[in-house]
Scaffold this motif. Structure first.
Motif, PDB file in Angstrom:
ATOM      1  N   PHE A 133       0.817  -1.464  -0.096  1.00  0.00           N
ATOM      2  CA  PHE A 133      -0.585   0.544   0.154  1.00  0.00           C
ATOM      3  C   PHE A 133       0.953   1.274   0.380  1.00  0.00           C
ATOM      4  O   PHE A 133       2.241   1.208   0.678  1.00  0.00           O
ATOM      5  N   LEU A 134      -0.394   2.445  -0.199  1.00  0.00           N
ATOM      6  CA  LEU A 134       1.073   3.737  -0.431  1.00  0.00           C
ATOM      7  C   LEU A 134      -0.129   4.545   0.222  1.00  0.00           C
ATOM      8  O   LEU A 134      -1.379   4.069   0.784  1.00  0.00           O
ATOM      9  N   ASP A 173       2.639  14.166  -9.820  1.00  0.00           N
ATOM     10  CA  ASP A 173       3.487  13.360 -10.498  1.00  0.00           C
ATOM     11  C   ASP A 173       4.472  11.934  -9.733  1.00  0.00           C
ATOM     12  O   ASP A 173       4.526  11.011 -10.152  1.00  0.00           O
ATOM     13  N   GLN A 174       4.915  12.791  -8.179  1.00  0.00           N
ATOM     14  CA  GLN A 174       5.159  12.039  -6.999  1.00  0.00           C
ATOM     15  C   GLN A 174       4.648  10.307  -6.840  1.00  0.00           C
ATOM     16  O   GLN A 174       4.872   9.102  -7.255  1.00  0.00           O
ATOM     17  N   LEU A 175       3.281  10.913  -6.746  1.00  0.00           N
ATOM     18  CA  LEU A 175       2.487   9.639  -6.111  1.00  0.00           C
ATOM     19  C   LEU A 175       2.110   8.938  -7.734  1.00  0.00           C
ATOM     20  O   LEU A 175       2.327   7.254  -7.524  1.00  0.00           O
ATOM     21  N   ARG A 176       2.150   9.496  -8.758  1.00  0.00           N
ATOM     22  CA  ARG A 176       2.144   8.478 -10.412  1.00  0.00           C
ATOM     23  C   ARG A 176       3.412   7.559  -9.941  1.00  0.00           C
ATOM     24  O   ARG A 176       3.254   6.163 -10.598  1.00  0.00           O
ATOM     25  N   ALA A 177       5.076   7.960 -10.338  1.00  0.00           N
ATOM     26  CA  ALA A 177       6.204   7.599  -9.970  1.00  0.00           C
ATOM     27  C   ALA A 177       5.809   6.373  -9.212  1.00  0.00           C
ATOM     28  O   ALA A 177       5.940   5.307  -9.176  1.00  0.00           O
ATOM     29  N   LYS A 178       5.645   6.780  -7.559  1.00  0.00           N
ATOM     30  CA  LYS A 178       5.541   5.688  -6.409  1.00  0.00           C
ATOM     31  C   LYS A 178       4.085   4.482  -7.077  1.00  0.00           C
ATOM     32  O   LYS A 178       4.427   3.243  -6.877  1.00  0.00           O
ATOM     33  N   ILE A 179       3.372   4.387  -7.936  1.00  0.00           N
ATOM     34  CA  ILE A 179       2.537   3.640  -7.831  1.00  0.00           C
ATOM     35  C   ILE A 179       2.761   2.847  -9.433  1.00  0.00           C
ATOM     36  O   ILE A 179       2.772   1.835  -9.290  1.00  0.00           O
TER      37      ILE A 179
END
Length: 184
Positions: A133-134, A173-179
């Motif tokens: 999870f994030l 952008d950070q979230l997209r990358a983490k996903i």
């Protein structure tokens, strides 16, 4: 019979399940990340059917699906409220995103929301609760959010809390990358 297909379709709903209390901003986040345009309303039980959005990663030739799982509330594991109708949707997601409201607009502590949501999943199915999870804190642009962010980070020092503002599209952008990284 034909009916069996429907159950299967429901269970394979999305790569990512978005979990959070009503008003955490799930619909707004889904809109901002994807091509979904869910109807947005801030009442409990408005999101009765999971809305699925597609997040495109053109540079990776990849599309990741994300579903807004209808409002988790305490007692769902015992099948109160919407109960298993929506917890089922989480079973096949490969990644969960816990979205908490850092502005604490509903008067609850954001970290308590996270603890409740995790507990809810644990009560339902401990295998589901162990999924990757994030933890994402929304509404970082609001007044007391940065203070709540620091407090939440102290409470869960071992978890990376990603602050975003879905409305202002900050941190996405950070979230997209983490996903992408979690699902690769």
């Amino acid at each position: 019979g034909c009916d069996e297909n429907y159950v299967f379709t429901l269970k394979t709903i999305a790569d990512v399940g978005l979990v959070g209390f009503p008003n955490a901003g799930k619909s707004t986040l889904l809109n901002a990340l994807s091509n979904a345009t869910p109807k947005i309303a801030s009442y409990p039980f408005t999101t009765l059917v999971p809305t699925v959005g597609m997040i495109d990663y053109p540079e990776e030739y990849r599309t990741i699906s994300m579903a807004d799982i209808p409002g988790l509330i305490e007692g769902a594991a015992e099948n109160r409220g919407l109960g298993h109708r929506f917890l089922r949707h989480i079973e096949r997601c490969n990644l969960l995103i816990f979205l908490i409201d850092l502005s604490a607009v509903d008067g609850r502590e954001p970290w308590d929301d996270f603890i409740h949501l995790r507990q809810e999943l644990e009560d339902y199915d401990s295998k589901v609760a162990q999924k990757p999870f994030l933890l994402v804190g929304n509404k970082i642009d609001e007044e007391n959010a940065s203070q709540n962010l620091e407090l939440a980070r102290k409470k869960f020092p071992e978890i990376q809390l990603i602050p975003i503002s879905a409305i202002l599209e900050n941190g996405l952008d950070q979230l997209r990358a983490k996903i992408l990284k979690e699902l690769t």
